[in-house]
Design an enzyme around this catalytic site. Sequence first.
Site, PDB file in Angstrom:
ATOM      1  N   ARG A  52       0.812  -1.211   0.000  1.00 50.85           N
ATOM      2  CA  ARG A  52       0.000   0.000   0.000  1.00 50.85           C
ATOM      3  C   ARG A  52       0.849   1.266   0.000  1.00 50.85           C
ATOM      4  O   ARG A  52       0.375   2.354  -0.315  1.00 50.85           O
ATOM      5  CB  ARG A  52      -0.955  -0.019   1.209  1.00 50.85           C
ATOM      6  CG  ARG A  52      -2.050   1.009   1.163  1.00 50.85           C
ATOM      7  CD  ARG A  52      -3.320   0.552   1.907  1.00 50.85           C
ATOM      8  NE  ARG A  52      -3.080  -0.085   3.176  1.00 50.85           N
ATOM      9  CZ  ARG A  52      -2.899   0.558   4.344  1.00 50.85           C
ATOM     10  NH1 ARG A  52      -2.928   1.873   4.380  1.00 50.85           N
ATOM     11  NH2 ARG A  52      -2.715  -0.126   5.449  1.00 50.85           N
TER      12      ARG A  52
ATOM     13  N   TYR B 114     -16.489  14.102 -17.866  1.00 54.36           N
ATOM     14  CA  TYR B 114     -16.979  12.727 -17.766  1.00 54.36           C
ATOM     15  C   TYR B 114     -18.108  12.685 -16.750  1.00 54.36           C
ATOM     16  O   TYR B 114     -18.051  13.337 -15.697  1.00 54.36           O
ATOM     17  CB  TYR B 114     -15.825  11.809 -17.364  1.00 54.36           C
ATOM     18  CG  TYR B 114     -16.236  10.421 -16.941  1.00 54.36           C
ATOM     19  CD1 TYR B 114     -17.039   9.635 -17.757  1.00 54.36           C
ATOM     20  CD2 TYR B 114     -15.814   9.896 -15.726  1.00 54.36           C
ATOM     21  CE1 TYR B 114     -17.417   8.363 -17.367  1.00 54.36           C
ATOM     22  CE2 TYR B 114     -16.178   8.623 -15.331  1.00 54.36           C
ATOM     23  CZ  TYR B 114     -16.990   7.861 -16.157  1.00 54.36           C
ATOM     24  OH  TYR B 114     -17.365   6.612 -15.763  1.00 54.36           O
TER      25      TYR B 114
ATOM     26  N   ASP C  20      -8.024  17.021 -17.430  1.00 56.98           N
ATOM     27  CA  ASP C  20      -8.250  15.612 -17.760  1.00 56.98           C
ATOM     28  C   ASP C  20      -7.781  15.404 -19.195  1.00 56.98           C
ATOM     29  O   ASP C  20      -8.360  15.943 -20.138  1.00 56.98           O
ATOM     30  CB  ASP C  20      -9.734  15.270 -17.616  1.00 56.98           C
ATOM     31  CG  ASP C  20     -10.009  13.778 -17.740  1.00 56.98           C
ATOM     32  OD1 ASP C  20      -9.291  13.103 -18.511  1.00 56.98           O
ATOM     33  OD2 ASP C  20     -10.951  13.289 -17.088  1.00 56.98           O
TER      34      ASP C  20
ATOM     35  N   LYS D 247      -8.318   3.670 -20.338  1.00 59.60           N
ATOM     36  CA  LYS D 247      -8.607   3.965 -21.735  1.00 59.60           C
ATOM     37  C   LYS D 247      -7.358   3.806 -22.606  1.00 59.60           C
ATOM     38  O   LYS D 247      -6.843   2.696 -22.748  1.00 59.60           O
ATOM     39  CB  LYS D 247      -9.207   5.364 -21.853  1.00 59.60           C
ATOM     40  CG  LYS D 247     -10.318   5.707 -20.864  1.00 59.60           C
ATOM     41  CD  LYS D 247     -11.407   4.673 -20.720  1.00 59.60           C
ATOM     42  CE  LYS D 247     -12.656   5.186 -20.040  1.00 59.60           C
ATOM     43  NZ  LYS D 247     -12.649   5.249 -18.586  1.00 59.60           N
TER      44      LYS D 247
END
Length: 407
Positions: free
Chosen positions: A79, A133, A198, A223
Amino acid sequence: MDSARTPAYDDPRPAPAPRALATEAVHAGREDLARQGLHAPPIDLSTTYPSYDSRAEAARIDAFAADGAEFEGPPVYGRLGNPTVSRFETALARLEGTEAAVAFASGMAALSAVLLTRSALGLRHVVAVRPLYGCSDHLLTAGLLGSEVTWTDPAGIADALRPDTGLVMVESPANPTLAEVDLRAVAHACGSVPLLADNTFATPALQRPAGQGARLVLHSATKYLGGHGDVMAGVVACDEELAGRLRQVRFATGGVLHPLAGYLLLRGLSTLPVRVRAASATAAELAARLAADPRIARVHYPRIGGAMVAFEVHGDPHEVIGRVRLITPAVSLGSVDTLIQHPASISHRIVDAEDRRGAGVSDRLLRMSVGLEDVDDLWADLDAALGDRQPQDRERPGARGLHPAVG
């Protein structure tokens, strides 16, 4: 121990000169492999790492708690960081031209971490430009992380800033209308407030927002960075100061990227410029054919280019979705195969209908992510899916035309 930032031994050679994007895409994050006798990057699946010096580990953990800087030497716990994921972060930062990058389990986890870092400083107000988005829009509008948003157009950003504004957010080209903003002008309007751009649709193959003044560059790495529809991830490219805060949030909230996903993303980056270039050429040709088709009311294709095309039909968009056979009717984008979806029904359904339409997301809009298939095969499928050509459509004034998507 393998690490993207801790090679097996010191390299006495001078640092390489600046390299072209295509070269960086292939080599960034892999520079130490040959010295370790490796060609393909290894996948480190460890969740924890042995250490016999607990005093040293305590000092490293204290240092991380102070500024979130990456560990020197071997990892401690999954982590806190992973060598395979670090390779991807190194490579993406190089491609975006930033000091650092921090990867997360999804694009929404990445955006959430950014909002949390600003809120922790008492800067809960966000200025944002639609469209974004759909889930990004919802996260800001619903205030799920305690944020408050002011929606504005690019020209109104400076007037919308407040003393508690912690972030300005834009997406260019935007999802799903492909509207573009002048990133340099927007960054200037932000003043000292960090601009988050973005860059999912453009990727660093088409634009590098950090070079135009954005302090944070967000990607849904699911993507184009992955590029094959088989990995979910998010990443923020930024300066080291902000990266440290993002690592601390990632550690505290657990939104870590799995090492296998990091490996797939690093592999995906190596072909990113080639894939984007090829898909963009096909997308531009399809946009031109759609613009000349009487069944199409409007085509949106960005001036910057790219592999995304949006178009509004005169007929029923749901029937088009139901008729495609080669093109895949599915949400998401950026894969090697072509995808089409109806934003008002899926990706932007969560946005209030009035806000959605006000941002240019009409109920007849379809969004297509163009892949690597042959352009004539894709056109044949689209042509059949659009249905019969109606004579009255040919005579409708202003019914068609290619509209650069500008915001």
